[in-house]
Design an enzyme around this catalytic site. Structure first.
Site, mmCIF file in Angstrom:
data_model
loop_
_atom_site.group_PDB
_atom_site.id
_atom_site.type_symbol
_atom_site.label_atom_id
_atom_site.label_comp_id
_atom_site.label_asym_id
_atom_site.label_seq_id
_atom_site.Cartn_x
_atom_site.Cartn_y
_atom_site.Cartn_z
ATOM 1 N N HIS A 62 -56.306 21.533 13.349
ATOM 2 C CA HIS A 62 -55.129 22.292 12.917
ATOM 3 C C HIS A 62 -54.297 22.646 14.131
ATOM 4 O O HIS A 62 -54.834 22.841 15.232
ATOM 5 C CB HIS A 62 -55.552 23.564 12.178
ATOM 6 C CG HIS A 62 -54.448 24.237 11.433
ATOM 7 N ND1 HIS A 62 -53.592 25.134 12.039
ATOM 8 C CD2 HIS A 62 -54.036 24.138 10.142
ATOM 9 C CE1 HIS A 62 -52.710 25.554 11.140
ATOM 10 N NE2 HIS A 62 -52.954 24.969 9.990
ATOM 11 N N ASP A 81 -56.641 21.711 3.900
ATOM 12 C CA ASP A 81 -56.120 20.546 3.190
ATOM 13 C C ASP A 81 -57.216 19.553 2.839
ATOM 14 O O ASP A 81 -57.051 18.735 1.922
ATOM 15 C CB ASP A 81 -55.064 19.836 4.049
ATOM 16 C CG ASP A 81 -53.915 20.751 4.413
ATOM 17 O OD1 ASP A 81 -53.323 21.325 3.489
ATOM 18 O OD2 ASP A 81 -53.638 20.906 5.616
#
Length: 432
Positions: free
Chosen positions: A309, A367
Site C-alpha cells: 500500500h 482490496d
C-alpha cells in the site's frame, strides 16, 4: 508544544537563513510550516505527489503506516467494523463523536427520509447509453443533483450544508443501485425505508418486481463492513480532489462529483477489480509458484495486485476484517472451496512468510479480499468502484465540511517547477 522540541526549523541557502515554524500534531511526525517560504526566501518546494506535504489540518482520520493503524476520530477501524455500523460511523465522521442513543435515533431517520431521488432524475438515467459504465452514471448523477436541490447549494449557510450532506449520504445508495440496474437492463427498485442502510442498498440492487427477495443478514453485515472500511482514508487522491474543488467555493454536489471522477482512476479506486482479475488469471493453487517467480523477476512486467500500500508499510488493518467477511460470505454462498479464494488464501500465506514479501513489506491490503466478496455477492467488476464511491461519500463530505469551516482555508493553488522555454519574441509566419 513540548519543551524538548524546537519551535523553529532553520533553512540555510544562498547566504540566507530562514526560521520556519514547527507544528506538532496530536499524532504523527512534526511539520515544518512553509507558508511564508516564498515570501521570505523567494523559493518554494518541489514535492511531486505531495508525499511530504500537509495540505491542511484535519481532525478526522489518522493513519500510521508503520504500525498498520487506521483511526476514525481516534477509534480503531477494527473496533468500529466489529462493534459499530455504517450510519453510526457516518455520524462519527461528520460530527466528531460517537452518537448517544438519542442522537443516533434522530440521525438514522434523517438519513432514511432522504433515500428517494427526485422523480425527474429518472430521465437522466435513461439518457445514458445502455452500455454506459456505472461509474460514469454515478459521477453524472451526483453532479446533476445541484440542478434539482437548489435549497442546499449555498455553502455559506450552515443549514444548507447540513441538508446537502444528509441528502448525499442518503441518496448515493439509490444512485449507485440504479446505475447497476440500468447497466443490466432491469427496472429501478425504489428504496424501502424499513430496511437498514446496507440491506436497502442490496435490495435495490438484487430484487426484481417479479419475485420476492429477502436480504440475508450475513450479506448485509458484510456490505456494511465494506462501507465502514472504505468510509475515509485521510488525504488520498479523491479526498484531496474534493478539498481542492471545494476551495474554489463550488457547490457540495459538484465537489463530491469531482471526488467520484478521481476515484474512477484505476490507480485509486480500481485496485480491488485488478486484484480479482489477477487471482482469476492465476486460476489454481498449483500455478502460484510460477506467478511468485514472475513477481520477483524485475524484468517481468507482472505485478501482484492487492499487496502492499502507498501508506501502509505493515499489514493493512482493514484487510483482517475483510478476510473474516470473505470467509463468512463465501461460506454462506457455499463456495468456500472456490478456486479463486483458495488462490487468495495461499497467496496470503506466502506473503506473510516469504522473506521477499516481508522485506518489501508486501502484505495483503483491503482490496485483496473486497473484490472476492463483491464477486460472491453477484456484483460485476464494473460495480466495484461505484460501491467504493458510495462508501467514501461520507468521508468526502466530512472532509469538505471541515475545510469549509477552517478559517485558514484558501483556494488551492500548487506551484510548479517550470522547465519550458524562457522569454522569446514572436516571429511572423513568413520568417519561420
Amino acid at each position: 508544544m513540548p519543551q524538548d522540541k524546537p519551535a523553529h526549523a532553520t533553512l540555510s541557502f544562498d547566504g540566507k537563513v530562514l526560521e520556519l515554524p514547527m507544528k506538532s500534531p496530536t499524532a504523527g511526525p512534526d511539520v515544518i510550516d512553509i507558508q511564508k517560504l516564498y515570501a521570505q526566501g523567494d523559493v518554494f518546494t518541489y514535492d511531486p505527489g505531495f508525499t511530504s506535504t500537509a495540505s491542511c489540518e484535519s481532525a478526522i482520520t489518522y493513519i500510521d503506516g508503520i504500525k498498520g493503524e487506521l483511526l476514525y476520530r481516534g477509534y480503531p477501524i477494527d473496533q468500529l467494523a466489529e462493534k459499530s455500523h455504517f450510519l453510526e460511523v457516518c455520524y462519527l465522521l461528520l460530527y466528531g463523536e460517537l452518537p448517544t442513543a438519542e442522537q443516533l435515533s434522530d440521525f438514522v431517520p434523517r438519513v432514511t427520509r432522504h433515500t428517494m431521488l427526485h422523480e425527474q432524475m429518472v430521465s437522466f438515467f435513461r439518457g445514458f447509453r445502455r452500455d454506459a459504465h456505472p461509474m460514469a452514471i454515478v459521477c453524472g448523477i451526483m453532479g446533476a443533483m445541484a440542478a434539482f436541490y437548489h435549497d442546499s447549494t449555498d455553502i455559506n449557510d450552515p443549514e444548507q450544508r447540513e441538508i446537502a450532506s444528509i441528502r448525499m449520504i442518503a441518496k448515493i445508495p439509490t444512485i449507485t443501485a440504479w446505475a447497476y440496474k440500468y447497466s443490466i437492463g432491469q427496472p429501478f427498485v425504489y428504496p424501502k425505508n424499513e430496511l437498514d442502510y446496507s440491506s436497502n442498498f442490496l435490495n435495490m440492487c438484487f430484487s426484481v418486481p417479479a419475485e420476492q427477495y429477502a436480504v440475508d443478514p450475513i450479506l448485509s453485515r458484510a456490505m456494511d463492513r465494506i462501507f465502514t472500511l472504505h468510509a475515509d482514508h485521510e488525504q488520498n487522491a479523491s479526498t484531496s480532489t474534493v478539498r481542492l474543488a471545494g476551495s474554489s467555493g463550488a457547490n457540495p454536489f459538484a465537489c463530491i462529483a469531482a471526488g467520484v471522477a478521481c476515484l474512477w482512476g484505476p490507480a485509486h479506486g480500481g485496485a480491488n477489480e485488478a486484484a480479482l482479475s489477477m487471482l482469476r488469471e492465476i486460476g489454481t493453487v498449483d500455478r502460484i509458484p510460477e506467478y511468485i517467480a514472475r513477481a520477483k523477476d524485475k524484468s517481468d512486467p507482472f505485478r501482484l495486485m492487492g499487496f502492499g500500500h502507498r501508506v501502509y508499510k505493515n499489514f493493512d488493518p482493514r484487510a483482517k476484517v475483510m478476510k473474516e467477511s470473505a470467509d463468512e460470505v463465501l461460506g454462506l454462498m457455499g463456495i468456500e472451496n472456490n478456486p479463486t479464494l483458495q488462490v487468495a488464501k495461499e497467496l496470503e500465506k506466502i506473503a506473510l512468510n516469504d522473506p521477499y514479501f516481508i522485506e518489501k513489506k508486501l502484505y495483503p491490503n483491503v482490496d485483496f479480499y473486497s473484490g472476492i466478496i463483491l464477486d460472491a455477492m453477484g456484483f460485476p467488476t464494473s460495480m466495484f468502484t461505484p460501491i467504493f464511491a458510495l462508501a467514501r461519500t461520507v468521508g468526502w463530505i466530512a472532509q469538505w465540511k471541515e475545510m469549509i469551516s477552517d478559517p485558514t482555508q484558501k483556494i488551492g493553488r500548487p506551484r510548479q517547477l517550470y522547465t519550458g522555454a524562457t522569454f522569446r519574441d514572436y516571429v511572423d509566419v513568413e520568417n519561420r
